[in-house]
Design an enzyme around this catalytic site. Structure first.
Site, PDB file in Angstrom:
ATOM      1  N   CYS A  79       0.799  -1.233   0.000  1.00 47.26           N
ATOM      2  CA  CYS A  79       0.000   0.000   0.000  1.00 47.26           C
ATOM      3  C   CYS A  79       0.831   1.282   0.000  1.00 47.26           C
ATOM      4  O   CYS A  79       0.711   2.126  -0.893  1.00 47.26           O
ATOM      5  CB  CYS A  79      -0.936   0.018   1.209  1.00 47.26           C
ATOM      6  N   HIS A 140      -2.347   6.876   4.441  1.00 52.00           N
ATOM      7  CA  HIS A 140      -1.258   5.915   4.668  1.00 52.00           C
ATOM      8  C   HIS A 140       0.099   6.408   4.165  1.00 52.00           C
ATOM      9  O   HIS A 140       0.927   5.633   3.702  1.00 52.00           O
ATOM     10  CB  HIS A 140      -1.595   4.559   4.014  1.00 52.00           C
ATOM     11  N   ASP A 346      -4.536  -0.092  -5.714  1.00 54.10           N
ATOM     12  CA  ASP A 346      -3.144   0.229  -5.390  1.00 54.10           C
ATOM     13  C   ASP A 346      -2.179  -0.905  -5.745  1.00 54.10           C
ATOM     14  O   ASP A 346      -1.001  -0.672  -5.978  1.00 54.10           O
ATOM     15  CB  ASP A 346      -2.988   0.641  -3.919  1.00 54.10           C
TER      16      ASP A 346
END
Length: 580
Positions: A79, A140, A346
């Site tokens: 990610c 993130h 992703d």
């Protein structure tokens, strides 16, 4: 009638529902931009990529109305680094968003790791072009550096004007959480108790120092010790990531800690529609990053059991329904013809996500490998759909190699922006390929990293249909005979759990997309030529890599003092969304 129509258009929510909003949303030649990223979605999960048992009508609608990319590649199979590359148009090794350790993502909100502030994102580029920019959903890319509220890695520092979402990522403890409501109630009462005892201790201390009352210092010290012990025992009982990472921010304010994960998606869709309404005059950039379909797959009751594929399928169909609401809002606001919509994932689906014998991760179709595997196609080949009515042909399919990194230069071209000249941009402007002005991708070579280690590279000669893929390192699947790394949950990038190939493995993806039969000198006349050509390109690529600090190695450790807190630490539980 004119007065009635004026009334409808003056009420944003009403005109969305009634489809009466005037056609707006373009300033000059600058399009509005809506980028949609799903988390851990496998390319084999979607109807438009061949799945005939999963219902994804709204994703499939985008494919019919836009361009479908069949060889769309993520720059990383995890990610954090994948999203860094997506935002900046650069391989994550250039920004230091890599790790030579086991963990290759930002581990917690208590870590000071994050996207370096000197990196330029497409949001910052479009903001300079007069765009209103918003990020809703998963970030993130880090949050704090030196204190729990400095927000040095907040999206606002990377070109976004508005943020609502999850600064970290979903983890197993985020859902389900049957004790959440009880803990919120206890927390508020406990914090009130602490305040009362602390106030009493302060009052008694002042009274003693002023000689108004006669009490022993031992009583005062006992009261103070009681407050500290209460705080300590409260904090020590909350060691789960649920309390420190499963939270939501609106701008800089924590709105839920811990969040109610099954309702987070619907709130985010509401926020997205509200953003579109506020900025319908354009131009705007909205990056919407789903929490779906990452484990633990928090799903609303209304979608439980609707699919043929268990909880994962239910969660995927909930995502598709939410996507439909965003697309409908774009249509109903009269923005469709002036808005570029992009949809992707992703990286590939997480094969090792299982509970017992129940599969909780996605399907990567015919492609080998999955999330966490830097070289195998299943970890890095993702959906790519782009719709821009009147500018791009509907229903077109492009088989050329493209990359998530291409979004950065493509948006620069679409908005009239200029690419940074002080750094290497690895992405390529896709507009000529999408429009049909050229027939070949701007990527002759693409390099596939696992952390800082290069595992594979692909070469697509302009005068050939072949797509050569060379593997230098591959993970060791465990247990033996399996097709993933079930023992370690994620495959490793180096060490004893990888195989170093000398000579390298060679595949032609145009003939063997599943990477099932390696070519050899005996079976492929061009073997030596291809291996040398790719090796030479790799050496040239390495010359452009400037060593930088590895954020996910050196700064990726948890610090209690960096963990966000909704109240006064450690009494951090709150829910400001309950009545919103």
């Amino acid at each position: 009638m004119m007065k009635l129509r004026s009334l409808f258009t003056s009420l944003p929510w009403l005109c969305v529902l009634l489809n009466t909003c005037p056609s707006q949303g373009v300033t000059g030649k600058k399009p509005n931009v809506v980028l949609i990223m799903v988390d851990d979605l496998g390319i084999g999960d979607l109807g438009c990529y061949g799945n005939d048992t999963m219902r994804t009508p709204h994703v499939d609608r985008l494919a019919r109305e836009g361009v479908r990319l069949t060889q769309h590649i993520s720059a990383a199979s995890m990610c954090t680094p994948s999203r860094s590359a997506f935002l900046t148009g650069r391989y994550p090794i250039r920004s230091g968003m890599v790790s030579n350790k086991i963990s290759r993502v930002i581990r917690s909100l208590g870590a000071s790791a994050g996207l370096p502030p000197n990196e330029t994102t497409f949001a910052a580029l479009l903001k300079k072009q007069g765009y209103s920019t918003g990020l809703i959903g998963k970030w993130h890319q880090g949050l704090n550096c030196q204190s729990r509220s400095d927000h040095c890695h907040h999206p606002y520092n990377y070109g976004f004007d508005y943020f609502y979402g999850m600064p970290s990522t979903l983890v197993d403890s985020c859902w389900p959480d049957p004790s959440r409501n009880m803990e919120l109630a206890i927390s508020s009462r406990l914090w009130l108790c602490v305040q009362l005892v602390a106030l009493a201790a302060l009052t008694v201390t002042l009274g003693k120092l002023s000689r108004w009352i006669a009490v022993s210092w031992s009583l005062i010290l006992s009261m103070i010790l009681f407050v500290f012990l209460l705080g300590y025992f409260w904090f020590s009982s909350y060691t789960s990531q649920l309390y420190w990472d499963c939270l939501l921010l609106r701008e800089h304010e924590i709105t839920e800690q811990p969040m109610k994960a099954e309702r987070a998606g619907s709130i985010m869709v509401r926020e997205a529609v509200s953003f579109l309404e506020r900025h319908r005059q354009g131009p705007f950039l909205l990056l919407f990053c789903f929490l779906h379909v990452h484990i633990p797959l928090p799903t609303a009751d209304a979608f439980m059991g609707v699919s043929k594929h268990g909880l994962y399928g239910d969660n995927l169909q909930e995502m598709d329904t939410m996507l439909g609401k965003i697309l409908d809002a774009i249509d109903n606001l009269g923005l469709k013809n002036h808005t570029l919509v992009y949809f992707t994932s992703d990286h590939g689906g997480h094969l090792e996500a299982r509970r017992g014998h129940i599969q909780l991760g996605g399907s990567n179709g015919i492609y080998k490998g999955g999330k966490g595997m830097g070289g195998w196609e299943g970890g890095i080949r993702v959906p790519g759909l782009i719709r821009w009515p009147g500018k791009l042909p509907a229903g077109k399919v492009i088989d050329e190699p493209t990359s998530l990194m291409d979004v950065f230069p493509t948006l620069a071209a679409a908005s009239g922006g200029t690419l940074p000249q002080d750094r290497v941009i690895d992405g390529r402007n896709l507009l000529p390929l999408l429009r049909g002005d050229v027939q070949h991708s701007g990527h002759e070579f693409l390099f596939h990293y696992c952390g800082p280690y290069l595992h594979a590279a692909r070469w697509h000669p302009k005068d050939s249909k072949a797509v050569w893929k060379v593997h230098y390192v591959t993970p060791v699947f465990q247990p033996p005979g399996s097709q993933a790394c079930y023992v370690t949950t994620y495959c490793r990038c180096s060490g004893e759990l990888v195989t170093y190939h000398d000579p390298p493995l060679l595949f032609d993806l145009s003939r063997d997309p599943s990477e099932s039969s390696p070519l050899t000198q005996d079976t492929e006349p061009l073997y030596d030529f291809v291996i040398k050509t790719v090796a030479d390109a790799l050496e040239e690529h390495k010359k452009t890599i400037v060593p930088v600090r590895q954020q996910l190695s050196e700064l990726n450790y948890d610090s209690v003092w960096l963990r966000p807190c909704c109240g006064v630490f450690p009494f951090c539980l709150c829910d400001k969304e309950e009545n919103s």
